[in-house]
Design a protein around this motif. Structure first.
Motif, mmCIF file in Angstrom:
data_model
loop_
_atom_site.group_PDB
_atom_site.id
_atom_site.type_symbol
_atom_site.label_atom_id
_atom_site.label_comp_id
_atom_site.label_asym_id
_atom_site.label_seq_id
_atom_site.Cartn_x
_atom_site.Cartn_y
_atom_site.Cartn_z
ATOM 1 N N GLU A 148 0.982 -1.233 0.055
ATOM 2 C CA GLU A 148 0.130 -0.049 -0.258
ATOM 3 C C GLU A 148 0.807 0.924 -0.016
ATOM 4 O OE1 GLU A 148 -4.017 2.036 2.078
ATOM 5 O OE2 GLU A 148 -3.308 -0.105 2.952
ATOM 6 N N TYR A 149 0.520 1.996 -1.075
ATOM 7 C CA TYR A 149 1.423 3.503 -1.186
ATOM 8 C C TYR A 149 1.118 4.440 0.031
ATOM 9 C CZ TYR A 149 3.517 7.486 -3.650
ATOM 10 O OH TYR A 149 4.165 8.482 -3.781
ATOM 11 N N ASN A 150 2.438 4.808 0.677
ATOM 12 C CA ASN A 150 2.327 5.905 1.417
ATOM 13 C C ASN A 150 3.335 6.694 1.649
ATOM 14 O OD1 ASN A 150 3.509 4.538 3.606
ATOM 15 N ND2 ASN A 150 1.573 3.387 3.979
ATOM 16 N N GLN A 151 3.728 7.623 2.402
ATOM 17 C CA GLN A 151 4.990 8.337 2.502
ATOM 18 C C GLN A 151 6.032 7.616 2.685
ATOM 19 O OE1 GLN A 151 4.872 11.606 5.123
ATOM 20 N NE2 GLN A 151 6.419 12.912 3.951
ATOM 21 N N ASN A 201 -4.549 4.150 -2.623
ATOM 22 C CA ASN A 201 -5.872 4.464 -2.157
ATOM 23 C C ASN A 201 -6.275 5.884 -2.611
ATOM 24 O OD1 ASN A 201 -8.339 5.301 -0.692
ATOM 25 N ND2 ASN A 201 -7.712 4.702 1.224
ATOM 26 N N GLY A 202 -7.456 6.068 -3.766
ATOM 27 C CA GLY A 202 -7.637 7.349 -4.308
ATOM 28 C C GLY A 202 -8.327 8.179 -3.523
ATOM 29 N N LYS A 203 -8.734 7.638 -2.165
ATOM 30 C CA LYS A 203 -9.392 8.421 -1.446
ATOM 31 C C LYS A 203 -8.704 9.275 -0.477
ATOM 32 C CE LYS A 203 -13.122 6.545 0.805
ATOM 33 N NZ LYS A 203 -14.138 5.473 1.511
ATOM 34 N N GLU A 204 -7.360 8.844 -0.276
ATOM 35 C CA GLU A 204 -6.551 9.760 0.667
ATOM 36 C C GLU A 204 -5.794 11.015 -0.120
ATOM 37 O OE1 GLU A 204 -5.757 8.707 3.658
ATOM 38 O OE2 GLU A 204 -6.757 7.219 3.728
ATOM 39 N N LYS A 205 -6.092 12.142 0.483
ATOM 40 C CA LYS A 205 -5.671 13.274 0.099
ATOM 41 C C LYS A 205 -4.026 13.297 -0.300
ATOM 42 C CE LYS A 205 -9.017 16.242 2.243
ATOM 43 N NZ LYS A 205 -9.158 17.446 2.985
#
Length: 270
Positions: A148-151, A201-205
């Motif tokens: 899952e993609y995040n910082q 997740n396209g819902k995450e700003k």
């Protein structure tokens, strides 16, 4: 990184049963890893078959190779591992296992299937060892078959030697997200060492920039894209139902070079 198979035509019936037991044991151990960490207990690997079974049972396996509990970084490693409650962790002091994986001193090792990579942190080398630093090390290297993609994971993804990323950009939690994620994972395992599969997740700003990069709006989701770090180019799969066959064809067209020939600029949909 290669993984040893536990079955060969020369194995006796007893050996087969023994190895099946080891694999089942490892799988059961992984299932209760979080509970074990809460109680302060970690799986101990006492021989090579147990280590192989543990590594082979999960996407990402972490082993703390320590001679004893007084080793540098031992307590910090346990504290960091407890914070990573979903990451399977084991301890090993058995020198036969050390030799198997080329370990010569106290080391934290991460074994990944997605990019066939092993990451070894020799604890004698860092000037400073603390829990936060080891937690970061585990986080950055936690590259799954579907990450899952995040910082934090973005750093690990771009540090991998596998530079081609297949992205599922979806609204996580929507009615079609779970089946799509399972389909995505099923396909990902076929491209281990060649492509990394990433869930956005396209819902995450914070992920709005990813959508913008691919020229997408929230209403366009879910979509599949490929980003190639080597050429810094992107491709978007043509609109339509996301199926196993279409996804594999899209991936194969990139690996075969056809995608690049048809769309050298990396912008046109297929």
């Amino acid at each position: 990184m290669g993984f040893c198979s536990f079955f060969s035509h020369r194995l006796s019936v007893f050996s087969r049963v023994s190895m099946v037991f080891l694999i089942v044991f490892a799988l059961l151990t992984v299932c209760v890893t979080a509970d074990d960490k809460e109680s302060g207990s970690f799986l101990t690997l006492n021989d090579v078959p147990a280590a192989e079974a543990f590594i082979d049972s999960v996407d990402v396996a972490v082993i703390g190779f320590f001679e004893n509990e007084t080793g540098r970084g031992y307590n910090e490693f346990l504290a960091a591992a407890k914070q990573m409650d979903k990451l399977p962790v084991a301890l090993c002091s058995e020198k036969e296992v050390w030799a198997k994986y080329g370990i010569v001193s106290d080391t934290i090792s991460i074994f990944r299937k997605a990019d066939l990579h092993q990451e070894h942190l020799k604890l004698s080398e860092p000037k400073k060892i603390d829990t936060d630093g080891l937690t970061r090390f585990l986080t950055l290297n936690n590259i799954q078959f579907v990450t899952e993609y995040n910082q934090a994971t973005a750093v690990g993804l771009f540090q991998s030697e596998v530079k081609t990323h297949v992205l599922l950009i979806a609204k996580s939690g929507s009615s079609d997200s779970d089946p799509l994620q399972q389909l995505f994972r099923d396909v990902a395992q076929k491209y281990a060492g060649k492509m990394l599969f990433v869930l956005v997740n396209g819902k995450e700003k914070p992920n709005a920039r990813v959508l913008e990069y691919f020229g997408l709006k929230s209403r366009d989701l879910p979509r599949i894209g490929i980003y190639d770090g080597g050429s810094d180019k992107k491709w978007l799969m043509k609109k339509g139902e996301i199926t196993n066959e279409r996804l594999q064809n899209f991936c194969d067209s990139f690996l075969d070079g056809e995608l690049q020939k048809q769309n050298p600029g990396g912008k046109t949909e297929l």
